[in-house]
Design an enzyme around this catalytic site. Sequence first.
Site, PDB file in Angstrom:
ATOM      1  N   TYR A   1     -18.457   8.334   2.877  1.00  0.00           N
ATOM      2  CA  TYR A   1     -17.551   7.190   2.980  1.00  0.00           C
ATOM      3  C   TYR A   1     -18.483   6.198   2.663  1.00  0.00           C
ATOM      4  O   TYR A   1     -17.760   5.121   2.013  1.00  0.00           O
ATOM      5  CB  TYR A   1     -17.252   6.987   4.507  1.00  0.00           C
ATOM      6  CG  TYR A   1     -15.907   6.142   4.720  1.00  0.00           C
ATOM      7  CD1 TYR A   1     -14.755   6.924   4.280  1.00  0.00           C
ATOM      8  CD2 TYR A   1     -15.904   4.887   5.307  1.00  0.00           C
ATOM      9  CE1 TYR A   1     -13.633   5.971   4.299  1.00  0.00           C
ATOM     10  CE2 TYR A   1     -14.718   4.420   5.583  1.00  0.00           C
ATOM     11  CZ  TYR A   1     -13.517   4.790   4.950  1.00  0.00           C
ATOM     12  OH  TYR A   1     -12.163   4.131   5.044  1.00  0.00           O
TER      13      TYR A   1
ATOM     14  N   GLY B   1       0.719  -1.080  -0.068  1.00  0.00           N
ATOM     15  CA  GLY B   1      -0.106  -0.045  -0.066  1.00  0.00           C
ATOM     16  C   GLY B   1       0.764   1.304  -0.001  1.00  0.00           C
ATOM     17  O   GLY B   1       0.232   2.340   0.356  1.00  0.00           O
TER      18      GLY B   1
ATOM     19  N   THR C   1      -4.052  12.143   2.355  1.00  0.00           N
ATOM     20  CA  THR C   1      -3.239  11.041   1.479  1.00  0.00           C
ATOM     21  C   THR C   1      -3.793  11.075   0.208  1.00  0.00           C
ATOM     22  O   THR C   1      -5.092  11.618   0.089  1.00  0.00           O
ATOM     23  CB  THR C   1      -3.041   9.541   2.134  1.00  0.00           C
ATOM     24  OG1 THR C   1      -4.648   9.194   2.135  1.00  0.00           O
ATOM     25  CG2 THR C   1      -2.480   9.599   3.584  1.00  0.00           C
TER      26      THR C   1
ATOM     27  N   ILE D   1      -6.201  11.156   7.715  1.00  0.00           N
ATOM     28  CA  ILE D   1      -4.958  11.882   7.347  1.00  0.00           C
ATOM     29  C   ILE D   1      -4.884  12.082   5.595  1.00  0.00           C
ATOM     30  O   ILE D   1      -5.419  11.408   4.766  1.00  0.00           O
ATOM     31  CB  ILE D   1      -4.099  10.618   7.552  1.00  0.00           C
ATOM     32  CG1 ILE D   1      -3.799  10.299   8.931  1.00  0.00           C
ATOM     33  CG2 ILE D   1      -2.571  11.153   7.116  1.00  0.00           C
ATOM     34  CD1 ILE D   1      -3.139   9.139   9.461  1.00  0.00           C
TER      35      ILE D   1
ATOM     36  N   ILE E   1      -4.026  -1.170   1.922  1.00  0.00           N
ATOM     37  CA  ILE E   1      -4.636  -0.991   0.609  1.00  0.00           C
ATOM     38  C   ILE E   1      -6.270  -0.915   0.876  1.00  0.00           C
ATOM     39  O   ILE E   1      -6.784  -1.422   1.788  1.00  0.00           O
ATOM     40  CB  ILE E   1      -4.586  -2.423  -0.088  1.00  0.00           C
ATOM     41  CG1 ILE E   1      -3.206  -2.672  -0.280  1.00  0.00           C
ATOM     42  CG2 ILE E   1      -5.430  -2.754  -1.380  1.00  0.00           C
ATOM     43  CD1 ILE E   1      -2.938  -4.054  -0.593  1.00  0.00           C
TER      44      ILE E   1
ATOM     45  N   SER F   1       1.474   8.176   1.901  1.00  0.00           N
ATOM     46  CA  SER F   1       1.015   6.941   2.418  1.00  0.00           C
ATOM     47  C   SER F   1       1.040   6.687   3.730  1.00  0.00           C
ATOM     48  O   SER F   1       2.179   6.827   4.145  1.00  0.00           O
ATOM     49  CB  SER F   1       1.200   6.004   1.384  1.00  0.00           C
ATOM     50  OG  SER F   1       1.057   6.083  -0.008  1.00  0.00           O
ATOM     51  N   ILE F   2      -0.040   6.198   4.420  1.00  0.00           N
ATOM     52  CA  ILE F   2       0.074   5.712   5.730  1.00  0.00           C
ATOM     53  C   ILE F   2       1.253   4.668   5.648  1.00  0.00           C
ATOM     54  O   ILE F   2       1.922   4.256   6.651  1.00  0.00           O
ATOM     55  CB  ILE F   2      -1.326   5.158   6.308  1.00  0.00           C
ATOM     56  CG1 ILE F   2      -2.097   6.520   6.489  1.00  0.00           C
ATOM     57  CG2 ILE F   2      -1.085   4.335   7.595  1.00  0.00           C
ATOM     58  CD1 ILE F   2      -3.451   6.100   6.844  1.00  0.00           C
TER      59      ILE F   2
ATOM     60  N   LYS G   1     -15.005  -1.617   5.341  1.00  0.00           N
ATOM     61  CA  LYS G   1     -14.115  -1.460   6.543  1.00  0.00           C
ATOM     62  C   LYS G   1     -14.581  -2.362   7.511  1.00  0.00           C
ATOM     63  O   LYS G   1     -14.207  -2.987   8.594  1.00  0.00           O
ATOM     64  CB  LYS G   1     -13.691   0.041   7.336  1.00  0.00           C
ATOM     65  CG  LYS G   1     -13.002   0.882   6.219  1.00  0.00           C
ATOM     66  CD  LYS G   1     -11.513   0.360   5.911  1.00  0.00           C
ATOM     67  CE  LYS G   1     -10.680   1.128   5.002  1.00  0.00           C
ATOM     68  NZ  LYS G   1      -9.456   0.445   4.888  1.00  0.00           N
TER      69      LYS G   1
END
Length: 254
Positions: A154, A11, A192, A190, A91, A17-18, A161
């Site tokens: 979302y 990912g 991204t 965050i 991912i 990226s985290i 999730k």
Amino acid sequence: MLNGKFGIIFGVANKRSIAWATALALHEAGARLAFTYQGDRLKENVEGLTNEAMPGSLLLPCDVTKQDEVDATFRRVGEEFGRLDFLIHSIAYAPREALGGEYLDTSRDAFVTALEISAYSLVQLSRAAMPLMIEGGSIVCMSYYGAEKVVAGYNVMGVAKSALEASTRYLANDLGPRNIRVNAISAGPIQTLSARGVSDFSTMLKHHAERAALRRNVEAREVGATAVFLCSPMSSGITGEVIHVDCGYSIMGM
Ligand code: 0WD
């Protein structure tokens, strides 16, 4: 803390990226890392980042919708490392049109794609990693509060999730007898590349910073630090858990 440990990270798309912040934290803790990138479009980014920060890292192409690439990835990791101690799953994907408007309008295709790439891939990658985790291991994935509560826009990603978090628990049970732990980090928002796909993300950031117990947004490096903890023996008694790294946003009522 992770000297002599081998890990693989899925990912990394770019420096925001985290997964990249997580890689830096894991590298600093002493781990040797393999990275996968999704197709040639991201190869240069990952090469550029790793060449500078951790030369000698193993880089492998892996789109999780292509089983042959997943098989080849773990074959190469086996050849190169001989074993695996941890896996970072960072991912997610949903078609942009599904991340906005009403959840009610989610198409079958968008639903299947989002769930396949964002949730099923954890099952797929855990199964592939298992034979290499000969001394036990740690699998960590990234989730978000939208799995638990409605977050406007979302939509199908929240449903994906939820499936990811439930998969974390079922996989923890299956892999527990092999001393492989599976946990999720529920990160606060965050900025991204993926986040840009979520409609009105800047409003989400502002709202979060105002409401979170710590009155600020979380930083990617804080997620990385938690991943180091979850990959280390310090968390040896924790599995099937969703750890919120969200500055305390999710504990707030009114
Ligand atoms: O606010 C945020 N950014 C949060 C992200 C809050 C809480 C959780 N997360 C999660 C995301 O849902 C995701 O699971 O953290 C994880 C990492 O997300 P990120 O760091 O925000 O996003 P990004 O840097 O875009 O990395 C996600 C990557 C993809 O990037 P793009 O943007 O090119 O789609 O997931 C990878 C790809 O590198 N990816 C795939 N990898 C292999 N096969 C695939 C695929 N089919 N599809 C996407």
